[in-house]
Scaffold this active site. Structure first.
Site, mmCIF file in Angstrom:
data_model
loop_
_atom_site.group_PDB
_atom_site.id
_atom_site.type_symbol
_atom_site.label_atom_id
_atom_site.label_comp_id
_atom_site.label_asym_id
_atom_site.label_seq_id
_atom_site.Cartn_x
_atom_site.Cartn_y
_atom_site.Cartn_z
ATOM 1 N N CYS A 234 0.826 -1.158 -0.058
ATOM 2 C CA CYS A 234 0.008 -0.014 -0.008
ATOM 3 C C CYS A 234 0.709 1.337 -0.078
ATOM 4 O O CYS A 234 0.200 2.484 -0.175
ATOM 5 C CB CYS A 234 -0.994 0.041 1.153
ATOM 6 S SG CYS A 234 -2.170 -1.323 0.890
ATOM 7 N N THR B 183 -17.063 10.963 1.428
ATOM 8 C CA THR B 183 -15.957 10.744 2.662
ATOM 9 C C THR B 183 -15.020 9.969 2.583
ATOM 10 O O THR B 183 -13.998 9.837 3.536
ATOM 11 C CB THR B 183 -16.898 10.491 4.045
ATOM 12 O OG1 THR B 183 -17.357 8.988 3.891
ATOM 13 C CG2 THR B 183 -18.059 11.332 4.082
#
Length: 335
Positions: free
Chosen positions: A18, A50
């Site tokens: 990641c 969001t």
């Protein structure tokens, strides 16, 4: 087989896990204007607005009120062992479903492979690792898609189900809620050390392949309504997104945050990814770091791969590392 003509699998990628994500600030600029009306619809329970972990859509007319959860995640090699890389990538993709309180039911593989450079027996091992973790999760694998690419990449697009009245969202935090973290931090710096030196950290692999299934179930059992998982943007980055979405602040007790063995040593020895430093730069204007030293700041921003859940609530077995507070001048405070 983890070496190819004297090179290791992680050396075929510019970043690992990641940590190879597009930086959060740049990503927000890309998706700006693509959220809210007219793109929103009543049945879209969780969308882009969001930056939550997965999309959730209510099934029209479903008698049991079920919703569909959809997500996708893939990345470059984070470890040299192809089977472990497959397991880690699968656990990471499934985590987005667990992070919103869902249950994964079917996934398809996403594979990019430099077919003239890396032998296909390595790709088979990657897929086998993903298959085994999906089986552990009770999630079917229904094929997938592959492309010839200069860099190896692997992950999954996952579909799950959830109850609309039992969702974990990043915009439901309220002042006074404790913050629990279900996995220790530090896989980012340990993976970076592994890529640079070849040292193997079995305990980091064990952490990354562990499913967030039980943590998600425990959060729902405890009545939690707010959570996120901790991945490429680090603890501080994901907490900042949660607090911002909820309109609150957050205080972190740095002494209560758990770390993997060897993580601090890896920071001291300089094995910090560019992704981690970008995470720290992104949250710094919104954070009061207090007396936290640079080592602690970097660990709190460490780009995690298949990290744990950050839950607004007390969860059995998970350390409480802080709490949500009323919004203040700075969104995050480190004590």
């Amino acid at each position: 087989m983890t070496t190819i003509e004297g090179r290791r699998l992680t050396q075929y990628a510019h970043g690992g896990g990641c940590a190879c994500k597009i930086p959060p600030g740049e990503l927000e600029e890309v998706v700006a204007g693509l959220t809210g009306a007219p793109h929103a619809a009543p049945e879209l329970l969780i969308g882009l607005d969001t930056g939550d972990d997965a999309a959730v859509v209510r099934l029209p007319g479903a008698a049991d009120g079920m919703a569909v959860v959809a997500t996708a995640d893939f990345f470059t090699p984070v470890v040299d062992d192809p089977y472990d890389w497959g397991r880690i990538a699968a656990a990471n993709a499934l985590s987005d479903v667990y992070a919103v309180g869902g249950r994964p039911i079917v996934a398809v593989n996403l594979l990019a492979w430099p077919r003239e450079v890396l032998p296909f027996e390595l790709a088979r091992e990657v897929l086998r690792g993903g298959l085994d973790v999906a089986a552990e999760a009770g999630c079917h694998i229904g094929g997938g898609h592959s492309v010839d690419d200069a860099e190896p990449k692997y992950g999954m697009a996952v579909t799950g189900v959830a109850r609309p009245d039992l969702l974990l969202r990043n915009d439901r935090g309220r002042p006074g809620m404790p913050l629990s973290l279900t996995k220790p931090l530090g896989v980012g710096v340990l993976n970076n050390r592994h890529k640079a030196t070849g040292e193997v950290f079995a305990h980091a692999v064990d952490s990354m392949v562990a499913l967030n299934r039980d943590a998600s179930a425990a959060a729902l059992d405890a009545g939690a309504v707010c959570a996120t998982d901790v991945t490429g943007f680090g603890l501080l980055g994901h907490l900042y997104k949660l607090a911002r979405a909820s309109g609150v602040g957050a205080v972190i007790d740095s002494a209560a945050v758990p770390y993997l063995d060897g993580a601090r040593e890896a920071v001291r020895d300089g094995y910090v990814s560019g992704g981690t430093r970008r995470n720290l730069d992104w949250v710094a204007p919104h954070t009061d770091f207090g007396a936290a030293d640079e080592e602690t700041r970097l660990l709190l921003a460490d780009a995690q791969t298949s990290g744990g859940l950050l839950i607004a609530g007390e969860i059995p077995g998970a350390p409480v590392i802080g709490e949500l507070v009323p919004a203040g001048e700075r969104t995050l405070t480190i004590r």
